[in-house]
Design a protein around this motif. Structure first.
Motif, PDB file in Angstrom:
ATOM      1  N   PRO A  99      15.770 -16.385  -8.977  1.00 41.96           N
ATOM      2  CA  PRO A  99      14.514 -15.751  -8.531  1.00 41.96           C
ATOM      3  C   PRO A  99      14.067 -16.220  -7.151  1.00 41.96           C
ATOM      4  N   GLU A 100      14.300 -17.509  -6.828  1.00 42.33           N
ATOM      5  CA  GLU A 100      13.923 -18.005  -5.505  1.00 42.33           C
ATOM      6  C   GLU A 100      14.726 -17.297  -4.412  1.00 42.33           C
ATOM      7  N   ASP A 101      16.028 -17.070  -4.699  1.00 42.12           N
ATOM      8  CA  ASP A 101      16.886 -16.378  -3.736  1.00 42.12           C
ATOM      9  C   ASP A 101      16.425 -14.938  -3.545  1.00 42.12           C
ATOM     10  N   THR A 102      16.036 -14.296  -4.642  1.00 44.36           N
ATOM     11  CA  THR A 102      15.568 -12.916  -4.570  1.00 44.36           C
ATOM     12  C   THR A 102      14.281 -12.837  -3.749  1.00 44.36           C
ATOM     13  N   ALA A 103      13.369 -13.771  -3.986  1.00 42.81           N
ATOM     14  CA  ALA A 103      12.108 -13.785  -3.240  1.00 42.81           C
ATOM     15  C   ALA A 103      12.364 -13.997  -1.750  1.00 42.81           C
ATOM     16  N   LEU A 104      13.247 -14.931  -1.431  1.00 44.28           N
ATOM     17  CA  LEU A 104      13.565 -15.192  -0.029  1.00 44.28           C
ATOM     18  C   LEU A 104      14.238 -13.985   0.615  1.00 44.28           C
ATOM     19  N   ALA A 110      11.773  -8.067   4.891  1.00 40.27           N
ATOM     20  CA  ALA A 110      10.492  -7.592   5.412  1.00 40.27           C
ATOM     21  C   ALA A 110      10.290  -7.967   6.888  1.00 40.27           C
ATOM     22  N   LEU A 111      11.158  -8.808   7.429  1.00 35.91           N
ATOM     23  CA  LEU A 111      11.041  -9.192   8.843  1.00 35.91           C
ATOM     24  C   LEU A 111      11.318  -7.991   9.744  1.00 35.91           C
ATOM     25  N   PRO A 112      10.789  -8.018  10.965  1.00 33.86           N
ATOM     26  CA  PRO A 112      11.178  -6.987  11.942  1.00 33.86           C
ATOM     27  C   PRO A 112      12.694  -7.017  12.146  1.00 33.86           C
ATOM     28  N   LEU A 153       8.193 -16.888  11.092  1.00 34.14           N
ATOM     29  CA  LEU A 153       7.600 -15.835  10.266  1.00 34.14           C
ATOM     30  C   LEU A 153       7.879 -16.078   8.784  1.00 34.14           C
ATOM     31  N   LEU A 154       9.097 -16.492   8.465  1.00 34.40           N
ATOM     32  CA  LEU A 154       9.432 -16.791   7.067  1.00 34.40           C
ATOM     33  C   LEU A 154       8.608 -17.961   6.545  1.00 34.40           C
ATOM     34  N   LYS A 155       8.438 -18.982   7.379  1.00 33.35           N
ATOM     35  CA  LYS A 155       7.657 -20.142   6.979  1.00 33.35           C
ATOM     36  C   LYS A 155       6.207 -19.733   6.682  1.00 33.35           C
TER      37      LYS A 155
END
Length: 164
Positions: A99-104, A110-112, A153-155
């Motif tokens: 699930p953590e991998d899927t969320a990441l 979602a990034l540009p 942005l991910l952070k």
């Protein structure tokens, strides 16, 4: 230009077996849909058959295929019909393992586009900065800057904060 004397489809089949999974992953990251990614991957191999370029080596071919699928994804994302597309409720999410991998993966998707491309090539496909620079035809400093900004942005997303 000299072409090999093998049957016309042999090099495409070998290329498909070697690179299809990687190209599909790149397309999924860009497009966010399994169906669109499958179509983009198929279109990339059709272009390989139509253009029949002569490559210096396997790395040259791999870079060419990545460039073609990346450009094709940008084209698909820029089309008007895609902007008006309605996502179906209950559609099957793309499995990435834990699930953590899927969320990441969803955060990366979602990034540009300019950040998501370098993040994916660097972290998921294990390319070095110099290789990404060559594939995307941008400077190494641009790759490093996009990696840095993409990570920021991910952070922010992971911490739940809004970008300033």
């Amino acid at each position: 230009m000299q072409r090999s004397m093998t049957r016309p489809g042999n090099h495409v089949m070998k290329s498909y077996e070697t690179y299809a999974a990687m190209l599909f992953r790149i397309a999924v990251v860009h497009l966010g849909s399994r169906e669109d990614a499958e179509e983009a991957t198929q279109d990339t191999f059709i272009k390989l058959m139509e253009k029949a370029p002569v490559f210096q080596d396997d790395e040259h071919q791999k870079a060419w295929l990545i460039r073609v699928i990346t450009n094709h994804c940008y084209t698909l994302l820029g089309r008007g019909w895609r902007k008006r597309e309605v996502k179906l409720d209950g559609a099957e999410p793309i499995a990435a393992g834990a699930p953590e991998d899927t969320a990441l993966l969803h955060l990366v998707m979602a990034l540009p586009a300019k950040y998501k491309t370098v993040i994916h090539l660097y972290y998921y496909e294990d390319y070095r900065v110099q290789e990404i620079s060559s594939i995307l035809q941008i400077s190494e400093s641009a790759v490093k800057m996009r990696l840095q900004r993409g990570r920021q942005l991910l952070k922010l997303d992971l911490e739940g904060a809004e970008p300033q």
